[in-house]
Design a protein around this motif. Structure first.
Motif, short mmCIF file in Angstrom:
data_model
loop_
_atom_site.label_atom_id
_atom_site.label_comp_id
_atom_site.label_asym_id
_atom_site.label_seq_id
_atom_site.Cartn_x
_atom_site.Cartn_y
_atom_site.Cartn_z
N GLN A 156 0.82 -1.21 0.00
CA GLN A 156 0.00 0.00 0.00
C GLN A 156 0.85 1.26 0.00
OE1 GLN A 156 -3.63 0.51 2.61
NE2 GLN A 156 -2.31 1.98 3.68
N ALA A 157 0.37 2.26 -0.73
CA ALA A 157 0.91 3.62 -0.66
C ALA A 157 -0.25 4.53 -0.29
CB ALA A 157 1.50 4.04 -2.00
N GLN A 158 -0.08 5.32 0.76
CA GLN A 158 -1.15 6.20 1.21
C GLN A 158 -0.61 7.63 1.33
OE1 GLN A 158 -3.06 6.14 5.33
NE2 GLN A 158 -4.74 5.34 4.06
N VAL A 159 -1.30 8.55 0.67
CA VAL A 159 -0.87 9.95 0.63
C VAL A 159 -1.86 10.81 1.40
CG1 VAL A 159 -0.20 11.86 -0.88
CG2 VAL A 159 0.01 9.50 -1.71
N LEU A 160 -1.36 11.66 2.29
CA LEU A 160 -2.18 12.68 2.93
C LEU A 160 -1.59 14.01 2.50
CD1 LEU A 160 -4.56 13.22 4.85
CD2 LEU A 160 -2.89 13.40 6.71
N MET A 161 -2.37 14.84 1.80
CA MET A 161 -1.77 15.98 1.11
C MET A 161 -2.69 17.16 0.94
SD MET A 161 -2.09 14.61 -2.83
CE MET A 161 -2.26 16.24 -3.54
N ARG A 162 -2.09 18.32 0.82
CA ARG A 162 -2.72 19.54 0.30
C ARG A 162 -1.77 20.12 -0.75
NH1 ARG A 162 -6.73 22.26 3.55
NH2 ARG A 162 -6.74 21.62 5.75
N ALA A 163 -2.31 20.65 -1.83
CA ALA A 163 -1.46 21.37 -2.78
C ALA A 163 -0.74 22.48 -2.02
CB ALA A 163 -2.30 21.96 -3.90
N SER A 164 0.53 22.68 -2.35
CA SER A 164 1.32 23.64 -1.59
C SER A 164 0.88 25.08 -1.76
CB SER A 164 2.81 23.51 -1.98
OG SER A 164 3.33 22.27 -1.57
N ASP A 165 0.48 25.44 -2.99
CA ASP A 165 0.16 26.84 -3.27
C ASP A 165 -0.95 26.92 -4.31
OD1 ASP A 165 1.29 26.80 -5.98
OD2 ASP A 165 3.26 26.76 -5.02
N PRO A 166 -1.45 28.11 -4.62
CA PRO A 166 -2.57 28.24 -5.56
C PRO A 166 -2.29 27.68 -6.96
CG PRO A 166 -2.31 30.26 -4.31
CD PRO A 166 -1.12 29.40 -3.98
N ILE A 167 -1.06 27.81 -7.44
CA ILE A 167 -0.75 27.31 -8.78
C ILE A 167 -0.79 25.79 -8.81
CG2 ILE A 167 1.05 27.13 -10.54
CD1 ILE A 167 1.88 29.96 -9.90
N PHE A 168 -0.21 25.15 -7.79
CA PHE A 168 -0.26 23.69 -7.73
C PHE A 168 -1.70 23.21 -7.53
CE2 PHE A 168 4.41 23.50 -6.39
CZ PHE A 168 4.81 23.01 -7.63
N GLU A 169 -2.50 23.95 -6.77
CA GLU A 169 -3.89 23.57 -6.58
C GLU A 169 -4.64 23.60 -7.90
OE1 GLU A 169 -7.55 22.86 -4.18
OE2 GLU A 169 -5.48 22.21 -4.33
N LEU A 170 -4.42 24.65 -8.70
CA LEU A 170 -5.04 24.73 -10.01
C LEU A 170 -4.58 23.58 -10.89
CD1 LEU A 170 -6.80 26.30 -12.02
CD2 LEU A 170 -4.77 27.65 -12.63
N GLY A 171 -3.30 23.25 -10.80
CA GLY A 171 -2.78 22.15 -11.59
C GLY A 171 -3.43 20.82 -11.23
N LEU A 172 -3.69 20.61 -9.94
CA LEU A 172 -4.37 19.38 -9.53
C LEU A 172 -5.78 19.31 -10.09
CD1 LEU A 172 -3.25 19.03 -5.78
CD2 LEU A 172 -2.50 17.65 -7.73
N VAL A 173 -6.47 20.45 -10.05
CA VAL A 173 -7.84 20.50 -10.56
C VAL A 173 -7.87 20.22 -12.07
CG1 VAL A 173 -9.84 22.01 -10.96
CG2 VAL A 173 -8.65 22.06 -8.75
N LEU A 174 -6.87 20.69 -12.79
CA LEU A 174 -6.84 20.57 -14.25
C LEU A 174 -6.18 19.29 -14.75
CD1 LEU A 174 -5.99 24.28 -15.22
CD2 LEU A 174 -8.23 23.14 -15.19
N GLY A 175 -6.07 18.31 -13.90
CA GLY A 175 -5.50 17.03 -14.35
C GLY A 175 -4.41 16.48 -13.47
N GLY A 176 -3.94 17.27 -12.51
CA GLY A 176 -2.87 16.82 -11.65
C GLY A 176 -3.26 15.64 -10.77
#
Length: 250
Positions: A156-176
């Motif tokens: 198992q691999a388990q990730v607990l995370m928040r995007a670091s900043d607004p740009i990375f958050e946008l990147g996650l929303v758009l396919g990240g």
């Protein structure tokens, strides 16, 4: 506290990294840049910007192929070998051990280079946890573990995370997010393939732990590894010229 309890506590403490103020990089291997790690602080999900997510990826293999302890020992030893193509994990010479720092060279959409790293927060015979520094794509940690379940061993691999900043958050929303899921899906498939498991299936579970974005953390963009890696790449010709001038000096 009894003597046996003290000894048990000491053994448990040995699995955790000692408290550090800033990360240190003792040696930069060939192929890595070493930027965006040295001097950075560790960043937990509490210190990130975006929504908080818990992502769990599991793959199963026959227990006779490997026990949980054997699988984790192998995973620690060969951790970089299972990463998807185009991403490189430069582990310390001492291996996956508490407090050790590893460098990462990866790619972002658009073939942008990303130089970052992680610190080993915890490691024992059945699991190990990596924690991210400031500027990483996300603030959080990733725990790799294995468990014996009847006639199967579950990796198992388990990730607990928040995007670091607004740009990375946008990147996650758009396919990240999809790219992140594919990354760990491929990694676990590679682990299973090491034990000659054909067509392994990876189970993925994603839970949004906190839907709020922490707008007070927008200034994390100052540490963005993506921005700093891009600037480092663009400055390569100037660094080469500076090095040439230094060699030509009498």
């Amino acid at each position: 506290m009894s003597e046996s309890s003290q000894q048990s506590a000491a053994r448990d403490a040995a699995h955790w990294a000692k408290s550090v103020t800033e990360l240190k990089v003792s040696e930069v291997p060939e192929g890595a840049t070493g930027i965006n790690v040295a001097g950075k602080r560790l960043a937990s999900p509490i210190q990130g910007f975006g929504k908080m997510w818990q992502k769990t990826y599991q793959v199963r293999l026959p227990a006779e192929r490997a026990s949980a302890v054997d699988l984790i020992a192998m995973w620690k030893q060969r951790f970089p070998d299972f990463w998807p193509d185009g991403n490189h994990f430069y582990g310390p010479l001492t291996g996956i051990a508490p407090g050790e720092v590893a460098l990462i060279e990866g790619t972002l959409p658009g073939k942008l280079r990303l130089s970052t790293g992680v610190m080993v927060l915890y490691a024992d015979d059945e699991s190990f946890t990596l924690m991210t520094p400031q500027g990483h794509v996300f603030a959080g940690w990733i725990t790799f573990s294995a468990a014996d379940q009847g006639d199967q061993t579950v990796a198992q691999a388990q990730v607990l995370m928040r995007a670091s900043d607004p740009i990375f958050e946008l990147g996650l929303v758009l396919g990240g997010h999809r790219q992140e899921d594919m990354f760990w899906d491929t990694t676990l498939r590679n682990v299973a393939a090491h034990y000659e498991v054909t067509d392994p299936e990876v189970d993925t579970a994603v839970v949004c732990v906190d839907k709020k974005r922490q707008w007070k953390r927008w200034t994390n963009i100052w540490h963005s590894a993506a921005i700093r890696s891009t600037l480092y790449t663009l400055n390569a010709p100037f660094r080469a010229m500076a090095g040439l001038f230094r060699r030509e000096r009498p």
